[in-house]
Design an enzyme around this catalytic site. Structure first.
Site, PDB file in Angstrom:
ATOM      1  N   CYS A 245      -8.840 -11.037  -0.678  1.00 13.91           N
ATOM      2  CA  CYS A 245      -9.026 -10.880  -2.124  1.00 13.91           C
ATOM      3  C   CYS A 245     -10.024 -11.895  -2.692  1.00 13.91           C
ATOM      4  O   CYS A 245     -11.201 -11.743  -2.453  1.00 13.91           O
ATOM      5  CB  CYS A 245      -7.676 -10.888  -2.837  1.00 13.91           C
ATOM      6  SG  CYS A 245      -7.709  -9.825  -4.293  1.00 13.91           S
ATOM      7  N   HIS A 330      -4.473  -6.451  -0.032  1.00 17.14           N
ATOM      8  CA  HIS A 330      -3.522  -7.454   0.468  1.00 17.14           C
ATOM      9  C   HIS A 330      -2.784  -6.965   1.707  1.00 17.14           C
ATOM     10  O   HIS A 330      -1.762  -6.280   1.589  1.00 17.14           O
ATOM     11  CB  HIS A 330      -2.523  -7.822  -0.634  1.00 17.14           C
ATOM     12  CG  HIS A 330      -3.154  -8.629  -1.714  1.00 17.14           C
ATOM     13  ND1 HIS A 330      -3.220 -10.007  -1.683  1.00 17.14           N
ATOM     14  CD2 HIS A 330      -3.800  -8.252  -2.832  1.00 17.14           C
ATOM     15  CE1 HIS A 330      -3.870 -10.445  -2.738  1.00 17.14           C
ATOM     16  NE2 HIS A 330      -4.229  -9.399  -3.464  1.00 17.14           N
ATOM     17  N   GLU A 332      -0.899  -8.542   3.541  1.00 16.20           N
ATOM     18  CA  GLU A 332       0.456  -9.132   3.591  1.00 16.20           C
ATOM     19  C   GLU A 332       1.422  -8.332   2.707  1.00 16.20           C
ATOM     20  O   GLU A 332       2.626  -8.617   2.709  1.00 16.20           O
ATOM     21  CB  GLU A 332       0.415 -10.603   3.163  1.00 16.20           C
ATOM     22  CG  GLU A 332       0.310 -10.872   1.650  1.00 16.20           C
ATOM     23  CD  GLU A 332      -1.082 -10.631   1.076  1.00 16.20           C
ATOM     24  OE1 GLU A 332      -1.979 -10.210   1.813  1.00 16.20           O
ATOM     25  OE2 GLU A 332      -1.266 -10.856  -0.142  1.00 16.20           O
TER      26      GLU A 332
HETATM   27  N1  LIG Z   1      -5.643 -11.386  -5.902  1.00 18.70           N
HETATM   28  C1  LIG Z   1      -6.819 -12.002  -5.946  1.00 18.70           C
HETATM   29  O1  LIG Z   1      -7.185 -12.845  -5.117  1.00 18.70           O
HETATM   30  C2  LIG Z   1      -7.700 -11.690  -7.127  1.00 18.70           C
HETATM   31  C3  LIG Z   1      -9.115 -12.157  -6.995  1.00 18.70           C
HETATM   32  C4  LIG Z   1      -9.840 -12.304  -8.322  1.00 18.70           C
HETATM   33  N2  LIG Z   1      -9.169 -13.250  -9.160  1.00 18.70           N
HETATM   34  C5  LIG Z   1      -9.947 -10.965  -9.025  1.00 18.70           C
HETATM   35  O2  LIG Z   1      -9.285 -10.737 -10.007  1.00 18.70           O
HETATM   36  O3  LIG Z   1     -10.684 -10.108  -8.600  1.00 18.70           O
END
Ligand SMILES: NC(=O)CC[C@H](N)C(=O)O
Length: 360
Positions: A245, A330, A332
């Site tokens: 992410c 994600h 996980e």
């Molecule tokens: N879950 C995250 O790592 C989000 C990554 C980043 N803050 C976004 O909103 O795209």
């Protein structure tokens, strides 16, 4: 007490407000989450720092709060917006109701709100600033900075290194606001994991003798972390690396790519993603506002491997020569499906084979 969600567009929505101080407005970026379950993971995921979350599923709180599903030590969201809050929490593992947890952690929340109407406004106008207030007529947005212009990672990253697990393979996790499930997944695979502050130097990481680097998820705009990019690039050029992410977005920036903000983010538990290398489709858990721009990768050593089937946006990258892999979703899970958990096996393979052995 009676309260309001006031959007930056000027629209307001009435509900029953809890936990906010009478004269103190709650300012945050408003985003929506489409999972039917997962509110405990959402409220404790540090990626939500600076945001208030609208749940599209109408009934929230019905299975309570338990000891095992927190993604960090404390609630991280700025506020929750709920259509109907269930006060009881019917689940054999529940040890407190959602309302009790929010009150204890002093997280304001508003219920009885027309969440569908709010989500329609966000889909039309994008993730934007919003305020929870008891006096909507005097809300002032001019004094607040949009989340994308704030540096928030330093408020959620660890201050000192922490180690988990006893495995032989050693993963150093750069903490931009990591979810506990990432560490659990790595430890279950037999890794020792050292979580380190996001601002660590290259030399300090080298002294920990890692077999692999994990760049974690985290809140805010990746471009706020520009000063960290040279270290991230050097680490990825030296060790097998997995970015998740925010970590994925940072890898793209570090190798010369670019990111942009989606009109409204992907937040939910059923985002379909295709792996173009295997042609397999995963249902994935997601929580992000920013994406890597495909055209920005043209002259870089990265190429896009994963794509979102709904809107075609980039969902993951790999390096053309080095064992460097990153995903916007994600693997996980928590909340959501664990279909893509095998990405951690790929990371394990990358570490076992060492650098430059996989993609040459
Ligand atoms: N879950 C995250 O790592 C989000 C990554 C980043 N803050 C976004 O909103 O795209």
């Amino acid at each position: 007490m009676k309260g309001y969600v006031v959007l930056e567009t000027g629209e307001q929505f009435e509900g029953e407000l809890f936990g906010a101080e009478k004269e103190k407005d709650v300012h945050a970026e408003i985003v929506f989450f489409t999972g039917m379950t997962g509110y405990q993971e959402v409220l404790s995921d540090p990626s939500f720092k600076g945001q208030m979350v609208v749940f599209t599923y109408p009934l929230i709180g019905n299975y309570g709060i338990n000891d095992s599903d927190f993604e960090s030590l404390k609630p991280q969201v700025e506020a929750l917006i709920i259509s109907e809050l269930n006060g009881a929490g019917h689940h054999y593992e529940a040890n407190q109701p959602l309302a009790g947890c929010l009150q204890h952690a002093q997280v304001p929340y508003i219920t009885g709100v027309d969440t569908r109407a709010i989500v329609k406004r966000i889909r039309k106008n994008g993730d934007m600033r919003a305020v929870l207030t008891t006096h909507p007529e005097s809300v002032d947005f001019s004094a607040t900075t949009p989340l994308g212009e704030q540096e928030v990672v330093s408020s959620v990253s660890v201050q000192a290194a922490e180690t988990f697990g006893h495995g032989e393979r050693h993963v150093v996790l750069l903490d931009f606001g990591y979810k506990k499930s990432i560490v659990s997944e790595l430890v279950d695979q037999g890794n020792r994991v050292t979580v380190v502050p996001y601002s660590i130097s290259f030399e300090e990481v080298v002294s920990l003798k890692p077999d692999g680097i994990l760049l974690s998820n985290g809140p805010g705009n990746p471009k706020q972390l520009e000063t960290r990019l040279p270290v991230i690039r050097k680490l990825a050029e030296t060790y097998p690396t997995l970015g998740i992410c925010l970590g994925h977005q940072l890898l793209a920036l570090a190798f010369g790519g670019d990111t942009e903000k989606l009109n409204f983010g992907h937040r939910g538990a059923n985002q379909p993603v295709i792996d173009q290398e295997t042609n397999k489709v995963y249902m994935t858990s997601q929580n992000h506002s920013y994406v890597v721009k495909e055209t920005s990768l043209t002259d870089t050593s990265l190429h896009a491997r994963f794509f979102n089937i709904n809107d075609g946006s980039i969902e993951g990258l790999e390096h053309k020569r080095l064992p460097v892999l990153s995903v916007q979703f994600h693997p996980e899970a928590h909340p959501g499906p664990s279909d893509s958990a095998q990405l951690f096996n790929l990371f394990k393979e990358m570490m076992s084979q060492g650098r430059e052995s996989l993609y040459v």
